[in-house]
Design an enzyme around this catalytic site. Sequence first.
Site, mmCIF file in Angstrom:
data_model
loop_
_atom_site.group_PDB
_atom_site.id
_atom_site.type_symbol
_atom_site.label_atom_id
_atom_site.label_comp_id
_atom_site.label_asym_id
_atom_site.label_seq_id
_atom_site.Cartn_x
_atom_site.Cartn_y
_atom_site.Cartn_z
ATOM 1 N N GLY A 73 0.718 -1.228 0.043
ATOM 2 C CA GLY A 73 -0.023 -0.124 -0.064
ATOM 3 C C GLY A 73 0.813 1.323 0.022
ATOM 4 O O GLY A 73 0.673 2.200 -0.763
ATOM 5 N N THR A 74 1.830 1.150 0.705
ATOM 6 C CA THR A 74 2.712 2.513 0.607
ATOM 7 C C THR A 74 3.446 2.957 -0.841
ATOM 8 O O THR A 74 3.522 3.993 -0.931
ATOM 9 C CB THR A 74 4.038 2.246 1.671
ATOM 10 O OG1 THR A 74 3.470 2.068 3.063
ATOM 11 C CG2 THR A 74 4.912 3.568 1.744
ATOM 12 N N CYS A 321 4.960 5.718 21.363
ATOM 13 C CA CYS A 321 5.985 5.590 22.547
ATOM 14 C C CYS A 321 7.313 6.309 21.951
ATOM 15 O O CYS A 321 7.810 5.396 21.170
ATOM 16 C CB CYS A 321 5.945 4.509 23.338
ATOM 17 S SG CYS A 321 7.154 4.465 24.891
#
Length: 372
Positions: A73-74, A321
């Site tokens: 997809g990228t 994070c």
Amino acid sequence: MSADPVYLDHNATTPVAREVAEAVWPHLTGDFGNPSSASVQGRRARAAVDHAREQVAALVGAEPDEIVFTSGGTEANNIAIRGAARHLATRVAVTSCVEHPATAAPLAHLRDHHGWQVHELPVDDECRVVLDEIPSAAVGLGTLILAHNETGALQPVPDFAERVHRLGGLVHADAAQAVGKIPVDVDDLGVDLLSIAGHKLYGPKGVGALYVRRGTRVAPVVLGAGQEGGLRPGTENVALIVGLGVAAEIAASLLATEAERQFALRETLWDRLARAVPGLVRVSPEQGCLPNTLMVALPGRVGAHVLEAVGDVSASTGSACHAGVHSPNAALLAMGLDADTALGALRLSLGRSTRIADVESAATALARGLGG
């Protein structure tokens, strides 16, 4: 040996379907030909790629010659956005503020290196784009995610496409999270370009496709030979392409029944959690949402800490994070959630293997972890 956690992270990736794995294997071994070769082995490989192209096209209502195979997809998004931009005189793009990085980064590249203006439309409290904010001036390109990868919210792509076309622009949809979960038809959507990722629909990782409507001018992003209509040079990965084709055919056959079944399981999961955990917030919209996706949040908790404490459920959180510091998801903040709530978000995404026993087990474990 302890049992694996209940897998509720199908929006991150899906397991490869057994039929897909079986179809891939021969093309890693005996059927090894290069599809650009005139040899017997090459002709067999070409026939396999052509058949897969037909299977993928059928899933999204396209013609086979409108399907370009990619590494995922990228890459499909990059070819669509950066490749189309090469032929567009109006350097103005319209998108949403909640796009996947695979769309946001190519747009940022156009802005930072090619002088494009990029208008990011806001979203409402259900993570749906506000179309009234589309500028009234000429537009070169519009790109919009079809189903939001975190919340599951379905975007009004047909209306978006109509408005962008009226302003003179091409329209691309990132459908990686939607294809295989809901019906996707390129004509119903009104798009010129549409991206597909194999590993989101029980196909292999490392393969995807880009739909390019006939007559749409797109330049290659990587230069080389003339494979895939000149848009994606390099010898085709026959094995993975065959796998994507089989995955597309299976998805088409299961679309209606699986959507209904997973929707029912998702609502059962929400009901169990809502009754067990006071103050739990439903982030995903009840309507206009992927049938398998439920994002919830508990103010005052950190989703990552909840999953660590539970251990019995594989899922994703709504926070990032960095160096031990958690930050809330930007899309959730754009919806209007406060940071305290956004930090407590969990994305629970069901799949074909999910059963009622999994839902009940996960609900019990998550309720315990959330303090219910």
